[in-house]
Write a protein that holds these residues in place. Structure first.
Motif, PDB file in Angstrom:
ATOM      1  N   ARG A  16       0.869  -1.178   0.000  1.00 27.98           N
ATOM      2  CA  ARG A  16       0.000   0.000   0.000  1.00 27.98           C
ATOM      3  C   ARG A  16       0.905   1.226   0.000  1.00 27.98           C
ATOM      4  NH1 ARG A  16      -5.159  -1.650   0.612  1.00 27.98           N
ATOM      5  NH2 ARG A  16      -5.665  -3.450   1.959  1.00 27.98           N
ATOM      6  N   GLU A  27      -3.500   5.553 -11.300  1.00 31.06           N
ATOM      7  CA  GLU A  27      -4.418   5.933 -10.228  1.00 31.06           C
ATOM      8  C   GLU A  27      -4.346   4.951  -9.073  1.00 31.06           C
ATOM      9  OE1 GLU A  27      -8.362   6.483 -11.642  1.00 31.06           O
ATOM     10  OE2 GLU A  27      -7.823   8.114 -13.031  1.00 31.06           O
ATOM     11  N   ALA A  28      -3.869   3.758  -9.337  1.00 30.30           N
ATOM     12  CA  ALA A  28      -3.763   2.726  -8.306  1.00 30.30           C
ATOM     13  C   ALA A  28      -2.772   3.123  -7.220  1.00 30.30           C
ATOM     14  CB  ALA A  28      -3.339   1.409  -8.942  1.00 30.30           C
ATOM     15  N   THR A  29      -3.006   2.632  -6.018  1.00 32.41           N
ATOM     16  CA  THR A  29      -2.072   2.821  -4.909  1.00 32.41           C
ATOM     17  C   THR A  29      -1.776   1.513  -4.174  1.00 32.41           C
ATOM     18  OG1 THR A  29      -3.936   3.424  -3.476  1.00 32.41           O
ATOM     19  CG2 THR A  29      -2.695   5.243  -4.497  1.00 32.41           C
ATOM     20  N   ASP A  30      -2.323   0.407  -4.678  1.00 26.96           N
ATOM     21  CA  ASP A  30      -2.070  -0.914  -4.097  1.00 26.96           C
ATOM     22  C   ASP A  30      -1.452  -1.825  -5.152  1.00 26.96           C
ATOM     23  OD1 ASP A  30      -3.273   0.023  -1.831  1.00 26.96           O
ATOM     24  OD2 ASP A  30      -5.021  -1.297  -1.926  1.00 26.96           O
ATOM     25  N   ARG A  43      -6.981   0.285  -5.974  1.00 23.46           N
ATOM     26  CA  ARG A  43      -7.102   1.081  -4.749  1.00 23.46           C
ATOM     27  C   ARG A  43      -7.880   0.275  -3.710  1.00 23.46           C
ATOM     28  NH1 ARG A  43      -6.295   6.546  -4.261  1.00 23.46           N
ATOM     29  NH2 ARG A  43      -5.495   7.620  -6.106  1.00 23.46           N
ATOM     30  N   ASP A  44      -7.355   0.256  -2.517  1.00 19.78           N
ATOM     31  CA  ASP A  44      -8.040  -0.418  -1.406  1.00 19.78           C
ATOM     32  C   ASP A  44      -8.456  -1.839  -1.783  1.00 19.78           C
ATOM     33  OD1 ASP A  44      -7.867   1.926   0.189  1.00 19.78           O
ATOM     34  OD2 ASP A  44      -9.597   2.749  -0.889  1.00 19.78           O
ATOM     35  N   ARG A  59       2.474   4.301   2.687  1.00 16.95           N
ATOM     36  CA  ARG A  59       1.680   5.359   2.064  1.00 16.95           C
ATOM     37  C   ARG A  59       2.495   6.616   1.771  1.00 16.95           C
ATOM     38  NH1 ARG A  59      -3.008   3.105   0.155  1.00 16.95           N
ATOM     39  NH2 ARG A  59      -4.175   2.025   1.795  1.00 16.95           N
TER      40      ARG A  59
END
Length: 389
Positions: A16, A27-30, A43-44, A59
């Motif tokens: 994450r 745009e993803a963060t995972d 995401r999430d 993060r």
């Protein structure tokens, strides 16, 4: 850092992070990792309860493809001043601490006290420590030393061998190969690689001799060898050579590799070299950077007599690359090509490395806001963590 073969490395891993450059911004963060590869980006991401999951909360960090260094003297270079001037081997920690997940090992001047067999053993040792590692067969001299006695067999039968190098040209330390000898070894490398489904590049060391890139210009002009078969390195050894490299890249739509010299001396730093090549109109995807790490930086007088040497490190590679981004020479997504995405393409590894995408190797570097590596993952395993340093 977790040992290879541990129970933890068989878990699903979920990174994450604050942002992802794949190399383009996502745009993803995972990043979900399974069996050494990227299984999902989003995401999430929700993982069912009870699944064997390890979560890495980062993060505050930026995820990028782990860097690829295509020119590393993993067994040590040097020897030009006698046995007392042999450079030391590099460690997996030194490599991973710079965000580098993949290295390609080379021999250099000394292929007498060191050999392709030594190089293969070191490459396999690095792999056992969790690194992604490959090698070139051969060394400075022509005919090049091999493991099997034949270039084509080396490429066809030994998985770790992805090309030939570093062959020295335009250098008083080279074996002064004739044009027909250069054409023969490049051709043999190409055929052996084709039989194995590899790119099979020929990695050429450029000295500061007056012939410069002429042997490679003739190779591409007078034969059917494609430009992506040949990679000249150290092209920033001096200004005139760099200008010639720009002409070469533009004329043949070819790639050139600049070296992150710790002390550029009469040459140009890799930062200055990349900047100048871009000014000349060379596309960023045709430029790569490498460290020449643990190779020797010898000094010779005008007669070629040995004066002394230093040992190259990989810290300059990352520092110069960071400067390229900080000073706006290239945005991060394009600058990543210099030490990751474009390198993977050059080496023929672009179907599994150099991008953060589903199905690709989970080789990920986590950088802070200063672009300094904080963690390095190779095949989903954390092999460097600055907090455990």
């Amino acid at each position: 850092m977790m040992p290879a073969g541990s129970q933890q490395e068989r878990l699903l891993t979920l990174l994450r992070v604050g942002s992802i450059f794949a190399p383009e911004p996502l745009e993803a963060t995972d990043i979900l990792i399974a069996d050494g590869r990227i299984a999902a980006l989003g995401r999430d991401i929700d993982i069912p309860a009870g699944w064997p999951l390890q979560v890495v909360e980062a993060r505050h960090l930026i995820a990028v493809p782990a860097f690829i260094d295509q020119h590393v003297h993993v067994t040590g270079g040097g020897g030009e001043g006698g046995c007392g001037t042999r450079c030391p081997e590099i460690t997996a920690y030194e490599i991973a601490s710079m965000g580098i997940g993949t290295v390609v090992g080379v021999l250099g001047t000394d292929s007498i006290s060191r050999s392709p067999a030594d190089l293969l053993a070191k490459v396999r040792g690095l792999k056992a420590e969790g690194m992604s590692a490959y090698m070139y067969t051969g060394a400075y001299r022509v005919p090049p030393p091999t493991l099997t006695g034949d270039l084509q067999r080396d490429l066809a039968w030994i998985p770790e061998i992805i090309g030939l190098g570093e062959i020295a040209i335009s250098d008083h330390r080279s074996s002064q190969p004739r044009q027909d000898e250069i054409e023969r070894i490049v051709s043999d490398t190409r055929i052996g690689a084709m039989l194995a489904g590899k790119r099979g590049i020929c990695h050429f060391h450029l000295g500061d001799g007056k012939r410069g890139l002429e042997p490679l210009r003739r190779l591409l002009s007078e034969t059917e060898i494609p430009a992506d078969q040949v990679i000249p390195t150290h092209v920033n050894r001096h200004t005139a050579l760099l200008e010639e490299a720009a002409d070469y890249a533009l004329a043949f739509n070819a790639s050139v590799d600049v070296t992150a010299f710790e002390d550029a001396g009469d040459g140009l730093s890799s930062f200055d070299a990349v900047s100048r090549l871009l000014e000349r109109g060379v596309l960023s995807e045709r430029i790569t950077m490498s460290s020449d790490c643990n190779g020797s930086l010898p000094e010779f007088d005008t007669q070629g007599a040995y004066l002394g040497m230093k040992v190259a490190r990989n810290t300059t590679l990352i520092a110069d690359w960071q400067r390229i981004v900080r000073e706006g020479v290239l945005p991060l997504e394009l600058a990543l090509g210099l030490i990751s995405t474009s390198v993977a393409r050059v080496l023929g590894l672009h179907d599994k490395k150099g991008r953060l995408a589903i199905g690709f190797d989970a080789d990920v570097a986590l950088l802070n806001s200063e672009l300094q590596p904080q963690q390095t993952f190779v095949a989903g395993n954390c092999i460097f963590d600055v907090s455990s340093g």
